[in-house]
Design an enzyme around this catalytic site. Structure first.
Site, PDB file in Angstrom:
ATOM      1  CE1 TYR A 129      50.617  46.480  38.385  1.00 36.58           C
ATOM      2  CE2 TYR A 129      48.570  46.088  39.579  1.00 36.58           C
ATOM      3  CZ  TYR A 129      49.276  46.125  38.396  1.00 36.58           C
ATOM      4  OH  TYR A 129      48.644  45.807  37.232  1.00 36.58           O
ATOM      5  CE  LYS A 157      51.272  43.187  37.297  1.00 37.20           C
ATOM      6  NZ  LYS A 157      49.830  42.841  37.407  1.00 37.20           N
TER       7      LYS A 157
END
Length: 289
Positions: A129, A157
């Site tokens: 992330y 992400k």
């Protein structure tokens, strides 16, 4: 897992978890076939105890939703992160979302070893992330390149706000799934290599979000989506989306745990108009199922 909803954690007025509202959110996602991410920043994970977090994971799994359930792993302590993943392995979850450790601001070498230590403890798919606004450092390209071949490294992400960085992630690790982590940037990031969206907006509008992810280049949809996304982004997440959900009675209360407060909602007078526009979405722009 093309669309994952970054789920909120609803609370009662006494700040206990509102499992009835949580169940409604989960079933609304199941109805549209959307996966869910539990206990990310949208889920206020840092305001929850380990026992509370486990109760949310256990509850979600007990519903047998038959949709992907991804669990967030956050914090600064490697031992705590490892212990949390061990707890989660007792449940039939489908993967983990792991940001760079917050506050500590590691360099490339330390960040890579952090992720590698966590990847080595699981055979579940892991989404790395990039969230520099909260972590203090970006998810380095060198880190992604070094870990891309790890069998548990599934995707990235990107919530860094840079379309160019999304393209770079897609280029350096073409076999990883890149997720856009910013609702407002979905069309642009999709054109630069993002294959899916992890959405906040879909908490309230799961069907419309599914339609938009599948058809990101319809101009009329884009204008409305951008307007709503930008309104949500005026306030620290998840304040605005909880206000929307409570206004629509999708959750019972717009309660947040400190240091977040619903009193900090920006441009609150626009809330009824925001909801009204989305209610008209399916009438104006047919939803493809």
């Amino acid at each position: 897992m093309k669309l994952l909803t970054a789920c909120i954690t609803p609370f009662l007025p006494n700040y206990e978890i509102d499992f009835l509202s949580f169940e409604r959110i989960l079933y609304s996602q199941k109805k549209e076939g959307n996966g869910v991410v539990l206990l990310g920043s949208t889920g206020e994970s840092l305001a929850l105890t380990v026992k509370e977090k486990e109760s949310l994971v256990a509850f979600a799994c007990s519903l047998k939703l038959q949709i992907p359930i991804v669990v967030g792993v956050s914090g600064t302590s490697l031992n705590d992160a490892l212990e949390w993943m061990k707890i989660c392995h007792a449940y039939p979850i489908d993967g983990f979302l792991i940001p760079s450790p917050i506050y500590t601001k590691p360099g490339v070498y330390g960040q890579t070893l952090w992720f590698e230590s966590l990847l080595n403890t699981t055979d579940k798919p892991v989404i790395l992330y990039n969230i520099p606004s909260r972590a203090g450092t970006p998810l380095y390209l060198e880190t992604v390149g070094a870990l891309a071949s790890h069998p548990s490294c599934y995707g990235v992400k990107d919530s860094g706000g840079s379309i160019e960085r999304c393209r770079e992630y897609a280029q350096i690790a073409p076999h990883l799934v890149v997720y856009c982590g910013d609702d407002s940037l979905w069309p642009q990031m999709h054109s630069y290599g993002a294959q899916g969206l992890i959405s906040v907006l879909s908490n309230s509008w799961p069907r419309e979000a599914r339609s938009y992810v599948d058809n990101p280049y319809q101009e009329s949809n884009t204008l409305l989506w951008q307007e709503l996304s930008l309104w949500l982004s005026l306030t620290t997440n998840p304040i605005a989306i909880k206000a929307v959900l409570a206004y629509k009675q999708d959750i019972a209360h717009s309660v947040l745990r400190l240091p977040l407060s619903i009193a900090d909602l920006q441009n609150a007078e626009a809330l009824p108009n925001v909801v009204e526009k989305m209610l008209k979405w399916s009438q104006i722009y047919p939803v493809h199922t």
